[in-house]
Design a protein around this motif. Structure first.
Motif, PDB file in Angstrom:
ATOM      1  N   SER A  99       0.836  -1.196   0.000  1.00 43.05           N
ATOM      2  CA  SER A  99       0.000   0.000   0.000  1.00 43.05           C
ATOM      3  C   SER A  99       0.875   1.252   0.000  1.00 43.05           C
ATOM      4  O   SER A  99       1.921   1.298   0.645  1.00 43.05           O
ATOM      5  CB  SER A  99      -0.896   0.006   1.240  1.00 43.05           C
ATOM      6  N   PHE A 100       0.420   2.276  -0.704  1.00 42.58           N
ATOM      7  CA  PHE A 100       1.143   3.540  -0.758  1.00 42.58           C
ATOM      8  C   PHE A 100       0.622   4.545   0.274  1.00 42.58           C
ATOM      9  O   PHE A 100       1.058   5.679   0.291  1.00 42.58           O
ATOM     10  CB  PHE A 100       1.031   4.155  -2.164  1.00 42.58           C
ATOM     11  N   GLU A 101      -0.306   4.153   1.127  1.00 37.75           N
ATOM     12  CA  GLU A 101      -0.916   5.063   2.091  1.00 37.75           C
ATOM     13  C   GLU A 101      -0.343   4.844   3.483  1.00 37.75           C
ATOM     14  O   GLU A 101      -0.053   3.728   3.882  1.00 37.75           O
ATOM     15  CB  GLU A 101      -2.432   4.850   2.125  1.00 37.75           C
ATOM     16  N   ILE A 114      16.297  -4.485   3.162  1.00 37.33           N
ATOM     17  CA  ILE A 114      17.003  -5.766   3.306  1.00 37.33           C
ATOM     18  C   ILE A 114      16.199  -6.884   2.648  1.00 37.33           C
ATOM     19  O   ILE A 114      16.750  -7.707   1.905  1.00 37.33           O
ATOM     20  CB  ILE A 114      17.267  -6.063   4.797  1.00 37.33           C
ATOM     21  N   ILE A 115      14.899  -6.919   2.891  1.00 41.86           N
ATOM     22  CA  ILE A 115      14.031  -7.930   2.269  1.00 41.86           C
ATOM     23  C   ILE A 115      14.087  -7.810   0.752  1.00 41.86           C
ATOM     24  O   ILE A 115      14.188  -8.811   0.035  1.00 41.86           O
ATOM     25  CB  ILE A 115      12.580  -7.794   2.787  1.00 41.86           C
ATOM     26  N   TYR A 116      14.026  -6.589   0.249  1.00 40.90           N
ATOM     27  CA  TYR A 116      14.066  -6.369  -1.194  1.00 40.90           C
ATOM     28  C   TYR A 116      15.369  -6.899  -1.791  1.00 40.90           C
ATOM     29  O   TYR A 116      15.355  -7.609  -2.800  1.00 40.90           O
ATOM     30  CB  TYR A 116      13.905  -4.881  -1.522  1.00 40.90           C
ATOM     31  N   PHE A 117      16.506  -6.558  -1.192  1.00 45.26           N
ATOM     32  CA  PHE A 117      17.786  -6.975  -1.767  1.00 45.26           C
ATOM     33  C   PHE A 117      17.986  -8.485  -1.677  1.00 45.26           C
ATOM     34  O   PHE A 117      18.564  -9.086  -2.586  1.00 45.26           O
ATOM     35  CB  PHE A 117      18.948  -6.198  -1.137  1.00 45.26           C
ATOM     36  N   ILE A 118      17.520  -9.118  -0.620  1.00 49.83           N
ATOM     37  CA  ILE A 118      17.603 -10.588  -0.531  1.00 49.83           C
ATOM     38  C   ILE A 118      16.738 -11.224  -1.619  1.00 49.83           C
ATOM     39  O   ILE A 118      17.174 -12.158  -2.312  1.00 49.83           O
ATOM     40  CB  ILE A 118      17.193 -11.072   0.873  1.00 49.83           C
ATOM     41  N   TRP A 147       8.769   0.574  -3.848  1.00 51.87           N
ATOM     42  CA  TRP A 147       8.220   1.911  -4.053  1.00 51.87           C
ATOM     43  C   TRP A 147       7.140   2.246  -3.027  1.00 51.87           C
ATOM     44  O   TRP A 147       7.051   3.379  -2.568  1.00 51.87           O
ATOM     45  CB  TRP A 147       7.655   2.050  -5.466  1.00 51.87           C
ATOM     46  N   ALA A 148       6.331   1.262  -2.672  1.00 53.60           N
ATOM     47  CA  ALA A 148       5.286   1.505  -1.670  1.00 53.60           C
ATOM     48  C   ALA A 148       5.904   1.821  -0.311  1.00 53.60           C
ATOM     49  O   ALA A 148       5.492   2.767   0.370  1.00 53.60           O
ATOM     50  CB  ALA A 148       4.356   0.292  -1.560  1.00 53.60           C
ATOM     51  N   GLN A 149       6.894   1.047   0.086  1.00 50.54           N
ATOM     52  CA  GLN A 149       7.550   1.303   1.369  1.00 50.54           C
ATOM     53  C   GLN A 149       8.287   2.646   1.338  1.00 50.54           C
ATOM     54  O   GLN A 149       8.290   3.386   2.318  1.00 50.54           O
ATOM     55  CB  GLN A 149       8.508   0.160   1.714  1.00 50.54           C
ATOM     56  N   GLY A 161       5.298  10.924  -1.854  1.00 47.92           N
ATOM     57  CA  GLY A 161       6.024   9.705  -2.217  1.00 47.92           C
ATOM     58  C   GLY A 161       6.875   9.866  -3.465  1.00 47.92           C
ATOM     59  O   GLY A 161       7.821   9.104  -3.680  1.00 47.92           O
ATOM     60  N   TRP A 162       6.555  10.860  -4.276  1.00 46.13           N
ATOM     61  CA  TRP A 162       7.333  11.102  -5.488  1.00 46.13           C
ATOM     62  C   TRP A 162       8.758  11.578  -5.175  1.00 46.13           C
ATOM     63  O   TRP A 162       9.627  11.522  -6.047  1.00 46.13           O
ATOM     64  CB  TRP A 162       6.632  12.131  -6.375  1.00 46.13           C
ATOM     65  N   TYR A 163       9.018  12.033  -3.983  1.00 44.09           N
ATOM     66  CA  TYR A 163      10.356  12.502  -3.612  1.00 44.09           C
ATOM     67  C   TYR A 163      11.398  11.384  -3.732  1.00 44.09           C
ATOM     68  O   TYR A 163      12.574  11.643  -3.910  1.00 44.09           O
ATOM     69  CB  TYR A 163      10.373  13.045  -2.185  1.00 44.09           C
ATOM     70  N   GLN A 164      10.969  10.128  -3.638  1.00 44.64           N
ATOM     71  CA  GLN A 164      11.929   9.027  -3.658  1.00 44.64           C
ATOM     72  C   GLN A 164      12.615   8.857  -5.014  1.00 44.64           C
ATOM     73  O   GLN A 164      13.618   8.147  -5.104  1.00 44.64           O
ATOM     74  CB  GLN A 164      11.282   7.726  -3.215  1.00 44.64           C
ATOM     75  N   ILE A 165      12.085   9.501  -6.061  1.00 47.04           N
ATOM     76  CA  ILE A 165      12.763   9.397  -7.357  1.00 47.04           C
ATOM     77  C   ILE A 165      13.893  10.421  -7.499  1.00 47.04           C
ATOM     78  O   ILE A 165      14.638  10.380  -8.471  1.00 47.04           O
ATOM     79  CB  ILE A 165      11.767   9.519  -8.541  1.00 47.04           C
TER      80      ILE A 165
END
Length: 191
Positions: A99-101, A114-118, A147-149, A161-165
């Motif tokens: 979720s993005f909220e 860490i979960i993503y990279f594993i 992206w959601a996290q 959330g767009w700041y992450q780009i």
């Protein structure tokens, strides 16, 4: 057809048809009278009022509201609308990971990385060792998760959330403190 009268706060209202009573503020403690009753009777004691009472929620207990406002920082009030929104007090780790909220803490964001990279390394090894068509599609839910996290972590800092780009903004997301108060994206996840 029966004509009903009711009384809230010692003021007689009516006559009403039964269907019209459904639009009135009839509670269990509302006094009801109609032809055939000797005296005014509480609506909660009349069988025919059950369908109307089920439509009306119980009164809001003002003592409960004041107690919750004083003891619970997760309650938001809006004085202009006189409404109260009681939210969940505690958010579990990695609840609604796609979720993005909402907002998440730095700790949850780091665990998510860490979960993503594993998972990324695991899928990469499988792709290199086995020639499976469309295995690259496995990256889609992983990127959605990341992206959601990331969006929720941006929300905790007080940004979209767009700041992450933005290049290297991930480092800011890893080390910046979240806003201590409730912001437009939700309550403080540390509470």
């Amino acid at each position: 057809m029966e004509k009903y009268f009711y009384s809230n706060d010692n003021q007689k209202n009516g006559p009403y048809l039964f269907e019209e009573l459904k639009n009135e503020n009839i509670r269990k403690d509302t006094l009801i009278w109609y032809k055939g009753l000797e005296n005014w009777t509480l609506a909660g004691e009349l069988v025919e009022m059950i369908s109307i009472l089920e439509l009306n929620p119980p009164e809001i207990n003002q003592n409960f509201i004041e107690n919750e406002l004083n003891n619970n920082p997760t309650i938001e009030t809006n004085n202009t609308e006189k409404s109260i929104n009681i939210k969940k007090r505690k958010q579990r780790l990695l609840s609604k990971p796609f979720s993005f909220e909402g907002r998440i803490r730095r700790t949850e964001f780091c665990i998510s990385l860490i979960i993503y990279f594993i998972a990324y390394l695991f899928v990469l090894v499988i792709i290199k060792s086995i020639d499976v068509p469309f295995m690259g599609l496995a990256f889609t839910p992983m990127l959605w998760f990341l992206w959601a996290q990331g969006a929720k972590r941006c929300h905790d800092i007080g940004n979209s959330g767009w700041y992450q780009i933005i290049p290297f903004y991930m480092f800011w997301m890893l080390f910046a403190n979240g806003q201590k108060e409730t912001n437009q994206y939700g309550i403080n996840p540390k509470i």
